[in-house]
Design an enzyme around this catalytic site. Structure first.
Site, PDB file in Angstrom:
ATOM      1  N   HIS A 107      49.197  67.474  46.141  1.00 48.11           N
ATOM      2  CA  HIS A 107      49.785  66.428  45.389  1.00 48.11           C
ATOM      3  C   HIS A 107      49.206  64.793  45.884  1.00 48.11           C
ATOM      4  O   HIS A 107      48.087  64.991  46.572  1.00 48.11           O
ATOM      5  CB  HIS A 107      51.340  66.403  45.519  1.00 48.11           C
ATOM      6  CG  HIS A 107      51.785  66.064  46.866  1.00 48.11           C
ATOM      7  ND1 HIS A 107      51.632  65.022  47.609  1.00 48.11           N
ATOM      8  CD2 HIS A 107      52.399  66.996  47.761  1.00 48.11           C
ATOM      9  CE1 HIS A 107      52.194  65.028  48.850  1.00 48.11           C
ATOM     10  NE2 HIS A 107      52.647  66.229  49.029  1.00 48.11           N
ATOM     11  N   HIS A 160      48.483  64.162  49.516  1.00 46.13           N
ATOM     12  CA  HIS A 160      47.322  64.685  49.793  1.00 46.13           C
ATOM     13  C   HIS A 160      46.045  64.034  49.323  1.00 46.13           C
ATOM     14  O   HIS A 160      44.992  63.890  50.194  1.00 46.13           O
ATOM     15  CB  HIS A 160      47.176  66.046  49.684  1.00 46.13           C
ATOM     16  CG  HIS A 160      48.310  66.949  50.128  1.00 46.13           C
ATOM     17  ND1 HIS A 160      49.047  67.579  49.010  1.00 46.13           N
ATOM     18  CD2 HIS A 160      48.914  67.174  51.120  1.00 46.13           C
ATOM     19  CE1 HIS A 160      50.137  68.312  49.771  1.00 46.13           C
ATOM     20  NE2 HIS A 160      49.887  67.975  50.960  1.00 46.13           N
ATOM     21  N   CYS A 215      62.264  72.768  63.341  1.00 41.59           N
ATOM     22  CA  CYS A 215      62.104  72.335  61.799  1.00 41.59           C
ATOM     23  C   CYS A 215      61.012  73.121  61.541  1.00 41.59           C
ATOM     24  O   CYS A 215      59.708  72.766  62.117  1.00 41.59           O
ATOM     25  CB  CYS A 215      61.977  70.820  61.901  1.00 41.59           C
ATOM     26  SG  CYS A 215      61.556  70.494  60.128  1.00 41.59           S
ATOM     27  N   CYS A 245      58.400  70.715  59.613  1.00 48.15           N
ATOM     28  CA  CYS A 245      57.465  70.014  60.612  1.00 48.15           C
ATOM     29  C   CYS A 245      56.508  70.965  61.544  1.00 48.15           C
ATOM     30  O   CYS A 245      55.572  70.539  62.163  1.00 48.15           O
ATOM     31  CB  CYS A 245      58.339  69.148  61.621  1.00 48.15           C
ATOM     32  SG  CYS A 245      58.867  67.661  60.972  1.00 48.15           S
ATOM     33  N   CYS A 275      66.711  67.134  59.847  1.00 49.79           N
ATOM     34  CA  CYS A 275      65.369  66.431  60.144  1.00 49.79           C
ATOM     35  C   CYS A 275      65.125  65.208  58.879  1.00 49.79           C
ATOM     36  O   CYS A 275      65.214  65.527  57.801  1.00 49.79           O
ATOM     37  CB  CYS A 275      64.018  67.265  59.953  1.00 49.79           C
ATOM     38  SG  CYS A 275      62.326  66.730  59.466  1.00 49.79           S
ATOM     39  N   HIS A 312      62.224  66.217  56.168  1.00 52.79           N
ATOM     40  CA  HIS A 312      62.367  67.342  55.359  1.00 52.79           C
ATOM     41  C   HIS A 312      63.799  67.473  54.628  1.00 52.79           C
ATOM     42  O   HIS A 312      63.976  68.257  54.025  1.00 52.79           O
ATOM     43  CB  HIS A 312      62.024  68.861  55.819  1.00 52.79           C
ATOM     44  CG  HIS A 312      60.341  68.550  56.419  1.00 52.79           C
ATOM     45  ND1 HIS A 312      60.082  68.168  57.394  1.00 52.79           N
ATOM     46  CD2 HIS A 312      59.377  68.862  55.287  1.00 52.79           C
ATOM     47  CE1 HIS A 312      58.735  68.325  57.491  1.00 52.79           C
ATOM     48  NE2 HIS A 312      58.322  68.655  56.119  1.00 52.79           N
ATOM     49  N   LYS A 337      59.771  60.032  50.475  1.00 51.97           N
ATOM     50  CA  LYS A 337      58.227  60.253  50.605  1.00 51.97           C
ATOM     51  C   LYS A 337      57.864  61.495  49.583  1.00 51.97           C
ATOM     52  O   LYS A 337      58.847  62.357  49.420  1.00 51.97           O
ATOM     53  CB  LYS A 337      58.252  60.980  52.135  1.00 51.97           C
ATOM     54  CG  LYS A 337      56.805  61.387  52.368  1.00 51.97           C
ATOM     55  CD  LYS A 337      56.910  62.186  53.634  1.00 51.97           C
ATOM     56  CE  LYS A 337      55.585  62.871  53.778  1.00 51.97           C
ATOM     57  NZ  LYS A 337      55.354  63.994  54.504  1.00 51.97           N
ATOM     58  N   LYS A 389      56.470  68.191  48.064  1.00 50.33           N
ATOM     59  CA  LYS A 389      56.777  69.315  47.418  1.00 50.33           C
ATOM     60  C   LYS A 389      58.412  69.708  47.717  1.00 50.33           C
ATOM     61  O   LYS A 389      58.955  69.752  46.828  1.00 50.33           O
ATOM     62  CB  LYS A 389      55.987  70.510  47.776  1.00 50.33           C
ATOM     63  CG  LYS A 389      56.305  71.683  46.763  1.00 50.33           C
ATOM     64  CD  LYS A 389      55.956  72.992  47.458  1.00 50.33           C
ATOM     65  CE  LYS A 389      56.565  74.040  46.527  1.00 50.33           C
ATOM     66  NZ  LYS A 389      56.199  75.362  47.353  1.00 50.33           N
TER      67      LYS A 389
HETATM   68  N1  MSP Z   1      48.734  70.874  58.452  1.00 48.75           N
HETATM   69  C1  MSP Z   1      49.368  69.803  58.985  1.00 48.75           C
HETATM   70  C2  MSP Z   1      48.312  68.837  59.629  1.00 48.75           C
HETATM   71  C3  MSP Z   1      47.532  69.397  60.297  1.00 48.75           C
HETATM   72  S1  MSP Z   1      45.866  68.297  60.940  1.00 48.75           S
HETATM   73  C4  MSP Z   1      45.443  68.859  62.181  1.00 48.75           C
HETATM   74  C5  MSP Z   1      50.181  68.869  57.725  1.00 48.75           C
HETATM   75  N2  MSP Z   1      49.778  69.287  56.540  1.00 48.75           N
HETATM   76  S2  MSP Z   1      50.479  68.569  55.178  1.00 48.75           S
HETATM   77  O1  MSP Z   1      49.856  69.422  54.246  1.00 48.75           O
HETATM   78  O2  MSP Z   1      51.958  68.400  55.466  1.00 48.75           O
HETATM   79  O3  MSP Z   1      49.672  67.236  55.375  1.00 48.75           O
HETATM   80  C6  MSP Z   1      50.174  66.168  55.778  1.00 48.75           C
HETATM   81  C7  MSP Z   1      49.490  64.934  55.393  1.00 48.75           C
HETATM   82  O4  MSP Z   1      49.201  64.966  53.835  1.00 48.75           O
HETATM   83  C8  MSP Z   1      50.032  63.629  55.820  1.00 48.75           C
HETATM   84  O5  MSP Z   1      49.833  63.171  57.000  1.00 48.75           O
HETATM   85  C9  MSP Z   1      49.001  62.689  54.606  1.00 48.75           C
HETATM   86  O6  MSP Z   1      47.754  62.809  55.079  1.00 48.75           O
HETATM   87  C10 MSP Z   1      49.416  63.507  53.218  1.00 48.75           C
HETATM   88  N3  MSP Z   1      50.340  63.147  52.722  1.00 48.75           N
HETATM   89  C11 MSP Z   1      51.236  64.133  52.161  1.00 48.75           C
HETATM   90  N4  MSP Z   1      52.294  63.593  51.604  1.00 48.75           N
HETATM   91  C12 MSP Z   1      52.069  62.063  51.718  1.00 48.75           C
HETATM   92  C13 MSP Z   1      52.732  61.040  51.068  1.00 48.75           C
HETATM   93  N5  MSP Z   1      54.020  61.258  50.310  1.00 48.75           N
HETATM   94  N6  MSP Z   1      52.314  59.815  51.268  1.00 48.75           N
HETATM   95  C14 MSP Z   1      51.159  59.899  52.107  1.00 48.75           C
HETATM   96  N7  MSP Z   1      50.408  60.769  52.422  1.00 48.75           N
HETATM   97  C15 MSP Z   1      51.126  62.188  52.386  1.00 48.75           C
HETATM   98  O7  MSP Z   1      50.926  68.007  58.205  1.00 48.75           O
END
Ligand code: MSP
Length: 518
Positions: free
Chosen positions: A23, A26, A131, A134, A149, A152, A305, A308
């Site tokens: 999304h 990411h 969680c 997380c 949490c 989430h 935030k 999904k």
């Molecule tokens: N798999 C772990 C990361 C492991 S790294 C060794 C993880 N994955 S995640 O799919 O949840 O990705 C989190 C990251 O996605 C955030 O740190 C950021 O880079 C990005 N984001 C996901 N949602 C976001 C927002 N709503 N806003 C900004 N960045 C976001 O955590």
């Protein structure tokens, strides 16, 4: 880079969980890393840009079960969605790592064996609130008043199990001192302060880091090399991707890129990156990464935030199809102040794109080119310089400084703002000098003015390449100029190609409500 030393450069995104489609959240981090990678490549640095997917853990298993798929198949399918999305958005990672790859598993097991052999891993029972979102135990402080949490909005589950623990406590004082001495490691500063606070809490709590999950509860993961009845905790596994992708320990890439490593993340995963990872590195006798660049959240409806699980996520590929890759990229990079949260709304998108891209940059480039053609003035590199060149050069030199500093500090919005200062100045110069009236009066200053302006537009386009790669390339190639040159030193050094301007593309049209994405 402004220091001119052409060191290699290593930039990584988090590896994303494959329990959901990519999304905007990411996409933001990946686009920001792509912007940075392009910036450093244009500075002639040897860049390694890594992204990938985090394939293991409880939540992937849960998501796969819902779809009646094996964890392995499910993870592969979603990982492909990420890889394809980045391709469609025109991003240029050098590598895409999946934690199911052998190269990664080998490195994880090597590091685990090393730390174990040092005596930094032991077994114990653990009881705590876990969680699943997380993928970690939360401390009392991290849970909100409703016992949920805060990220989430779900209640963590009480889990009691035997686990292997990493002696994180042993390394926390070393890390604390390191972060106090090296103020530049975590950027922006507010996050460094937050991390120092969390280290103190962890020191007071005296807890180590659980790094295993019993196979009786979870099979989907990398087996511990010293106990086959456990898999590695997903964070301990995932963080190691940053060095396994560089073929740690023997790889040339590790030697070359690791000293210049930058990890980019959002604040949701600050604790694993700023505390778990550096203590793991210390235990493994690997130097700590150079920078951790931390940004805020894109907020969807309800100012929550975007994610999904909260149901307010937007698909970046769909959006880019209606806006264009560059327009989406520009919006994301310009709208968010790196470090703070930003609202993702249609209103904000159209305001930003119409104001900056259509009214300022689009309008300037369109009218400069159309007047050059209409009044038969060039492009002509040898046309005498117009007096406004002096004020433009002054702005260009200030811009360069602000621009490079902004990139060094991961302040993308400031780098863009710096270029737009000149763009706005040129629109004002055009309005004040009225070339259309000069044409009527057969002014000899017309040709110098239009060619001076065109040189300055080209200069700005060169500096906008990291953030508008497709449109700037189209613009420069239409004028017969190479889009791959280093950043120009000044406006005067721009050489225009003498050519018969036939047609040129409309780069940034105003967006009307009918063209809205959804
Ligand atoms: N798999 C772990 C990361 C492991 S790294 C060794 C993880 N994955 S995640 O799919 O949840 O990705 C989190 C990251 O996605 C955030 O740190 C950021 O880079 C990005 N984001 C996901 N949602 C976001 C927002 N709503 N806003 C900004 N960045 C976001 O955590």
């Amino acid at each position: 880079m402004s220091d001119g030393k052409k060191k290699p450069f290593y930039i990584s995104t988090p590896i994303y969980y494959v329990n959901a489609r990519p999304h905007i959240g990411h996409a933001y981090t990946t686009i920001a890393c792509d912007t940075l990678a392009r910036y450093h490549r244009l500075n002639q640095r040897d860049v390694f840009f890594l992204t990938g997917t985090d394939m293991h853990g409880d939540k992937i298993v849960k998501a796969a079960e819902k779809e009646n798929m094996s964890a392995e198949n499910y993870a592969e399918v979603t990982a492909n969605l990420f890889q394809n999305a980045w391709k469609e958005l025109g991003l240029t990672p050098n590598d895409f790592i999946r934690t199911t790859q052998d190269r990664h598993k080998k490195t994880v097991q090597k590091i685990l064996s090393y730390i174990h052999s040092k005596g930094d891993i032991y077994t114990d029972f653990y009881e705590g609130l876990y969680c699943f979102g997380c993928e970690r135990y939360l401390t009392e402080k991290e849970i909100d008043e409703e016992g949920k949490c805060p990220t989430h909005l779900t209640a963590p589950q009480l889990i009691k199990e035997k686990n292997y623990f990493f002696k994180m406590q042993k390394y926390l004082p070393v890390l604390k001192e390191y972060l106090q001495k090296n103020k530049q490691v975590i950027k922006p500063d507010i996050y460094r302060n937050e991390v120092l606070g969390t280290i103190d809490e962890l020191l007071a709590g005296k807890e180590d880091l659980s790094i295993s999950r019993p196979k009786s509860r979870l099979q989907w993961g990398i087996s511990l090399p010293f106990d086959d009845t456990f898999v590695t905790y997903v964070w301990f596994d995932a963080l190691i991707n940053y060095v396994s992708a560089l073929d740690y320990p023997e790889g040339d890439n590790f030697k070359k890129y690791w000293p210049e490593s930058v990890h980019m993340i959002a604040k949701d995963i600050l604790k694993p990156h700023a505390i778990f990872w550096p203590t793991m590195l210390l235990a493994a006798d690997i130097p700590i990464f150079k920078h951790l660049a931390v940004h805020g959240y894109w907020l969807g409806w309800g100012d929550l935030k975007m994610s999904k699980s909260l149901g307010n996520a937007k698909d970046p590929v769909e959006l880019a199809k209606s806006l264009s890759n560059d327009a989406l990229r520009f919006f994301l990079m310009r709208e968010m102040n790196f470090g703070s949260d930003a609202k993702f709304t249609e209103e904000a998108i159209y305001r930003r794109l119409n104001t900056d891209l259509a009214n300022e940059l689009g309008n300037l480039s369109q009218r400069t080119l159309s007047m050059l053609k209409k009044y038969n003035c060039g492009p002509d590199s040898d046309a005498p310089e117009h007096i406004v060149m002096n004020e433009l050069e002054e702005s260009a030199s200030a811009m360069k400084k602000n621009y490079h500093t902004a990139f060094d500090e991961f302040q993308f919005h400031k780098a863009i703002e710096a270029v737009f200062t000149i763009i706005k100045q040129m629109n004002k110069i055009t309005d004040d000098n009225k070339p259309w009236s000069m044409a009527k009066e057969n002014s000899t200053e017309l040709k110098p003015l239009l060619n001076t302006l065109l040189k300055a537009v080209v200069f700005c386009m060169y500096y906008l390449r990291p953030v508008l790669p497709e449109k700037t390339m189209l613009f420069l190639e239409t004028l017969g100029l190479s889009p791959d040159l280093p950043f120009p030193e000044n406006i005067r050094s721009i050489k225009l190609q003498s050519m018969n301007l036939a047609e040129w593309p409309m780069l940034f049209a105003r967006m009307t409500p009918q063209e809205k994405p959804d």
